[in-house]
Structures are given as structure tokens and as C-alpha cells.
Enzyme design. Structure first.
Site, PDB file in Angstrom:
ATOM      1  N   LYS A 161      -8.236-106.385 -52.487  1.00 51.45           N
ATOM      2  CA  LYS A 161      -8.168-104.928 -53.066  1.00 51.45           C
ATOM      3  C   LYS A 161      -9.342-104.500 -53.531  1.00 51.45           C
ATOM      4  O   LYS A 161     -10.203-105.281 -54.676  1.00 51.45           O
ATOM      5  CB  LYS A 161      -7.147-104.855 -54.091  1.00 51.45           C
ATOM      6  CG  LYS A 161      -5.843-104.772 -53.269  1.00 51.45           C
ATOM      7  CD  LYS A 161      -4.556-104.956 -54.358  1.00 51.45           C
ATOM      8  CE  LYS A 161      -3.244-105.073 -54.055  1.00 51.45           C
ATOM      9  NZ  LYS A 161      -2.669-104.295 -52.957  1.00 51.45           N
ATOM     10  N   GLY A 185       4.647-107.922 -52.837  1.00 56.75           N
ATOM     11  CA  GLY A 185       3.676-108.267 -53.715  1.00 56.75           C
ATOM     12  C   GLY A 185       4.272-109.298 -54.779  1.00 56.75           C
ATOM     13  O   GLY A 185       4.003-110.547 -54.683  1.00 56.75           O
ATOM     14  N   SER A 186       4.806-108.774 -55.755  1.00 57.79           N
ATOM     15  CA  SER A 186       5.265-109.633 -56.858  1.00 57.79           C
ATOM     16  C   SER A 186       6.645-110.376 -56.456  1.00 57.79           C
ATOM     17  O   SER A 186       7.000-111.266 -56.958  1.00 57.79           O
ATOM     18  CB  SER A 186       5.725-108.688 -58.165  1.00 57.79           C
ATOM     19  OG  SER A 186       4.532-107.826 -58.316  1.00 57.79           O
ATOM     20  N   ARG A 226      10.714 -92.091 -45.999  1.00 56.29           N
ATOM     21  CA  ARG A 226      11.590 -91.194 -45.744  1.00 56.29           C
ATOM     22  C   ARG A 226      10.687 -89.832 -45.768  1.00 56.29           C
ATOM     23  O   ARG A 226      10.986 -89.116 -44.428  1.00 56.29           O
ATOM     24  CB  ARG A 226      12.542 -91.045 -46.360  1.00 56.29           C
ATOM     25  CG  ARG A 226      13.884 -91.973 -46.136  1.00 56.29           C
ATOM     26  CD  ARG A 226      15.327 -91.557 -46.910  1.00 56.29           C
ATOM     27  NE  ARG A 226      16.163 -92.342 -46.860  1.00 56.29           N
ATOM     28  CZ  ARG A 226      17.211 -92.472 -46.010  1.00 56.29           C
ATOM     29  NH1 ARG A 226      17.135 -91.717 -44.992  1.00 56.29           N
ATOM     30  NH2 ARG A 226      18.049 -93.363 -46.045  1.00 56.29           N
ATOM     31  N   GLY A 281       5.025-104.048 -58.230  1.00 53.92           N
ATOM     32  CA  GLY A 281       5.271-104.712 -59.587  1.00 53.92           C
ATOM     33  C   GLY A 281       6.435-104.474 -60.303  1.00 53.92           C
ATOM     34  O   GLY A 281       6.726-104.851 -61.203  1.00 53.92           O
TER      35      GLY A 281
END
Ligand code: PLP
Length: 285
Positions: free
Chosen positions: A74, A228-229, A158, A146
Site C-alpha cells: 500500500k 485484512g484483519s 450494491r 479493520g
């Protein structure tokens, strides 16, 4: 066009955040199609506070050495020198990410200046097409990283799908006004009108924590997922990582998802929206 095709190769896959070579090997073993190398996963970025920047290049290189699948990293929004550094260490993809502290409140990186493919977050069709116009080869929902809460990723996916359906329903003479409203070039709107899809892959990201979350995003039309987390903040990362890969591959198979969801141990605790002080998806508004 080459970068778009590279990103297409990740379709149907799971991209996992990892902070160490050991985690990267667990992710590869579990069937991840790529890993995202970063010093802190989003849950810890939230907890740490302060300015969050690109990771130490040496740390990223340690992960590149540990796995044979593509490695992403990132950089901050608008921080084109961080992107130059990542390109200099031969990173496979750059995520220009709102998870880090933005370096520029107005301009995103001109991603056409780079050879390496970029992925960018988007909450709606206008954002997605603006990032694509700047050269992004891949889009992902912003979600709310996170948190272990999938609610924002669902609403972003959506909304993009709904806006694409709307564009598709228009008469061709209505596309000029649509381009004006979305603040994007006419040509991109005309492409969406003709094809009924984004011109690049669109992954789900931000708050995906369980195999069912991942399959939900796939059924809503995601081309793949970022986790991610959710994995390395859980009780049994290797098993959860493999279960999420299985759920994404077989996202219509409820019996299989039931099976892989069984006895996974503790999921990440998660935070509800009302308890969050920092809404990363709102950054820059
Ligand atoms: N997302 C983030 C995180 C931002 O910081 C900004 C603006 O700086 C935007 C999106 C909006 O960019 P745009 O209006 O070009 O889509």
C-alpha cells in the site's frame, strides 16, 4: 490493457493482509491468490492512531522472498513517491489506499505514469470510474477496514451494481448527462452502458471476517475478496484462511460453507460502526 489483464488473473481469488514472512507462507499455503504486505493490519492501524505510511521496503522484500504468489503493498492516496519506491522494489501491485493516512486531499496518483498495476478503493460508480480514468487496473470496495464488519462493503458493492444497472437502462443520448453527474469522462460511461460492467475487476474489501462474509460479497457480484484483519486477528489463522478461500471458490454452495465454517475457533472481535471514531471510507470528503 496489459495491467487490466494481470488483474483479471486474480479473479475468483482471495488476497490476504500479512505482516511477516511466516504469515505470508500461511496465506500461500491456504490458497491465497496474492498477499498484501504491510507492517500493521488495519485493526492495528486503528488502535495505533497517528500517521500511517507505506511499510518499510525491507519488510516488504522479506515477504517477497518468502512466497511465489504476487505481493501487493500500500501507498498513501496521492503519494506518488511512495508508489515510485514500491515500483522500484518490483512490487506486483500497488494499492493506493485510504487505510493509510492520505498524503493529498485532492489529487490521487496519476497511475498511468507507472508500469505496475494499481488497485484503488471506491464507494460508488463515480469514484470507481475516476480511479479507472487515472489508470487503476483494479477496483475494490472501501468497506470499513479493520472493523470485522462487512456492512459498508455490502453497501458499496450494491451501490456500484445499482448504478451500473441504471447506466445500462439509459438511452444513448442520456449518457452525456450521466457522465456530468458522475464527474467522469463520457467514454467510460459509454463503455459501462455497452458492457453492463466496470472495465476492470471489482473486488470486495473492508470488514470481511468469515467464510460467509466472503461468499456474501461474491453472491453480490464481487470478482474476489481482500481479507485484512479477519484472518490474523482470529483464533486459527491457517484454518480460517483456507476456509475463506473455499467459500470464495464455492460461494453458491451453502453446505460447503457450513462445513468450512464449523469449528473455526474465535473470529476477530470486530467493532460496530457506532463505536468507530475514524471512518476511513469517509476520508477526503
Ligand atoms: N477517497 C478518498 C480516501 C479521498 O481522500 C478522496 C479525495 O481526496 C476521494 C476518495 C475522492 O476522490 P474523487 O472525488 O476523485 O473520487
Amino acid at each position: 490493457a496489459l495491467n487490466k489483464e494481470l488483474a483479471q488473473m486474480l479473479k475468483g481469488g482471495v488476497i490476504m493482509d500479512v505482516t511477516t514472512p511466516e504469515q505470508a507462507r500461511i496465506a500461500e499455503e491456504a490458497g491465497a491468490c496474492a498477499v498484501m504486505a504491510l507492517e500493521r493490519i488495519p485493526a492495528d492501524i486503528r488502535a495505533a492512531g497517528g500517521v500511517s505510511r507505506m511499510s518499510d521496503p525491507a519488510m516488504i522484500q522479506g515477504i517477497q522472498a518468502a512466497v511465489s504468489i504476487p505481493v501487493m503493498a500500500k501507498c498513501r492516496i496521492g503519494h506518488f513517491v511512495e508508489a515510485q519506491v514500491l515500483e522500484a522494489i518490483d512490487i506486483d501491485y500497488i494499492d493506493e489506499s485510504e487505510v493509510l493516512s492520505p498524503a493529498d486531499t485532492i489529487h490521487h496518483i496519476n497511475k498511468r505514469d507507472f508500469h505496475v498495476p494499481f488497485v484503488c478503493g471506491a464507494k460508488d460508480l463515480g469514484e470507481a470510474l475516476r480511479r479507472i480514468n487515472e489508470g487503476a487496473a483494479m477496483i475494490r470496495t472501501k468497506g470499513e477496514p479493520g472493523t470485522g464488519n462487512v456492512v459498508q462493503a455490502v453497501s458499496h458493492m450494491r451501490l456500484v451494481k445499482k448504478q451500473i444497472a441504471h447506466i445500462k437502462s439509459l438511452r444513448t443520448d442520456e449518457l452525456y448527462e450521466a457522465a456530468k453527474t458522475l464527474q467522469v469522462p463520457y467514454e467510460l460511461v459509454a463503455t459501462v452502458h455497452a458492457t453492463g460492467t466496470l472495465p476492470v475487476v471489482n473486488f470486495a474489501a473492508g470488514g470481511i471476517a468469515t467464510p460467509a462474509d466472503a461468499a456474501l460479497m461474491m453472491q453480490l457480484g464481487a470478482d474476489g475478496v481482500f481479507v485484512g484483519s479477519g484472518i490474523f486477528k482470529s483464533g486459527n489463522p491457517a484454518q480460517r484462511a483456507a476456509a475463506i478461500v473455499q467459500a470464495v471458490t464455492n460461494y453458491q454452495d451453502a453446505a460447503l460453507i457450513a462445513h468450512v465454517s464449523s469449528n473455526l475457533g474465535e473470529a476477530m472481535v470486530g467493532i460496530n460502526e457506532a463505536e468507530i471514531e475514524l471512518l476511513m471510507a469517509e476520508r477526503g470528503q
